[in-house]
Design an enzyme around this catalytic site. Sequence first.
Site, PDB file in Angstrom:
ATOM      1  N   GLY A 171       0.865  -1.166   0.000  1.00 29.36           N
ATOM      2  CA  GLY A 171       0.000   0.000   0.000  1.00 29.36           C
ATOM      3  C   GLY A 171       0.904   1.219   0.000  1.00 29.36           C
ATOM      4  CG  ASP A 172      -0.235   5.328  -0.734  1.00 30.61           C
ATOM      5  OD1 ASP A 172      -0.870   4.721   0.163  1.00 30.61           O
ATOM      6  OD2 ASP A 172      -0.389   6.542  -0.960  1.00 30.61           O
ATOM      7  CB  THR A 173       1.253   5.358   3.570  1.00 37.53           C
ATOM      8  OG1 THR A 173       0.193   4.435   3.862  1.00 37.53           O
ATOM      9  CG2 THR A 173       0.676   6.635   2.972  1.00 37.53           C
TER      10      THR A 173
ATOM     11  CG  ASN B  65       4.174   0.052  -1.100  1.00 34.15           C
ATOM     12  OD1 ASN B  65       3.912  -0.936  -0.413  1.00 34.15           O
ATOM     13  ND2 ASN B  65       3.554   0.324  -2.235  1.00 34.15           N
TER      14      ASN B  65
ATOM     15  CE1 TYR C  98      -5.887  -0.529  -4.949  1.00 35.08           C
ATOM     16  CE2 TYR C  98      -6.732   0.231  -7.074  1.00 35.08           C
ATOM     17  CZ  TYR C  98      -5.719   0.169  -6.134  1.00 35.08           C
ATOM     18  OH  TYR C  98      -4.539   0.798  -6.386  1.00 35.08           O
TER      19      TYR C  98
ATOM     20  NE  ARG D 261      -8.671   1.088  -1.311  1.00 39.16           N
ATOM     21  CZ  ARG D 261      -7.660   1.661  -1.967  1.00 39.16           C
ATOM     22  NH1 ARG D 261      -7.829   2.078  -3.211  1.00 39.16           N
ATOM     23  NH2 ARG D 261      -6.502   1.854  -1.365  1.00 39.16           N
TER      24      ARG D 261
ATOM     25  N   GLY E 166       7.795  11.286 -13.734  1.00 38.20           N
ATOM     26  CA  GLY E 166       7.759  10.041 -14.486  1.00 38.20           C
ATOM     27  C   GLY E 166       9.080   9.607 -15.071  1.00 38.20           C
TER      28      GLY E 166
ATOM     29  CB  ALA F 120       8.287   3.536  -9.298  1.00 39.43           C
TER      30      ALA F 120
ATOM     31  CG  ASP G 121       4.383   4.017  -3.045  1.00 37.19           C
ATOM     32  OD1 ASP G 121       3.865   5.141  -3.121  1.00 37.19           O
ATOM     33  OD2 ASP G 121       3.797   2.968  -3.361  1.00 37.19           O
TER      34      ASP G 121
END
Length: 298
Positions: A27-29, A31, A98, A100, A219, A248, A250
């Site tokens: 998960g982004d945070t 990671n 997803y 969620r 990017g 990437a 994260d």
Amino acid sequence: MRLVSIGECMIEMSGAGENLWRSGFAGDTFNTAWYARATLPAGSVDYVTCVGTDPVSQQMVDFMGAGGIGTDHVMRHPTRVAGLYMITLKDGERSFTYWRDQAAARCLADDPAALTAAVNGADLVYFSGITLGILTADRRVALLESLQGQRVAFDPNLRPRLWPDTETMCEAIMQAAHVSEIALPSYEDEADFFGDADPEATLKRYADAGATEIVVKNGGGDMLVLADGQTHLIEPGPKAQPVDTTGAGDSFNGAYFSARLQGLPAPEAARYAHGIAKQVIGHKGALMPMDQIAKDAA
């Protein structure tokens, strides 16, 4: 040094062959916490979220702890469970499906006092637009209020599917920018939803909102870094052929925070973080094993 990351960790299902799937947690945070822990030789990295009381939720918490990430502020929900997503890859680019809606992480701001206690004493507190997007409007307010007086870092991580409409999303993102010292927007996303003409416009908008340190990711292209009142153009060097771009941005964030907490100037921290991200996109899945990351050769 203590970094606190707030958000949602999910069950990740990634392809392992025809009709075969490999499970993990990401998960982004989370990671970002993972890569901060991997590149921060001293100090602590804590994760703040809410999970269920089921066996898979416990496995998730155990996985965090085994990675050296603090779990003292992981809250428990008696009836909800962890969210899940599946990754589909094409030419190294990923798309997600997803599940969620009933994720326990949607309740991570239900106890504002617990949130305030979790961030107390942190050198840096991090959250993202996804953290905001999974919360109801009143809980977004509670989260932002808990961050008052803290040194805050924020990645907008714009995901319109989490929001009722883009207007609500953009308004909430800029409210978060107002409480943040560090902002790490991605130009492509910002151009799509805020209409920014170029990375300079993105940088100016976050500076106008009050952020004093800004990294405009691009990017794999040239980045802009604002720090100490100076703007720097960061050329990332030769591009790498991606195997899987999951995580990437994260990993960039986590390595950047680690470098800054260790005293590296912002432009050098951005170059270092880009090097970590280049390694990560050569690995399948969101989390590259910590012992495989060449931290000194980033």
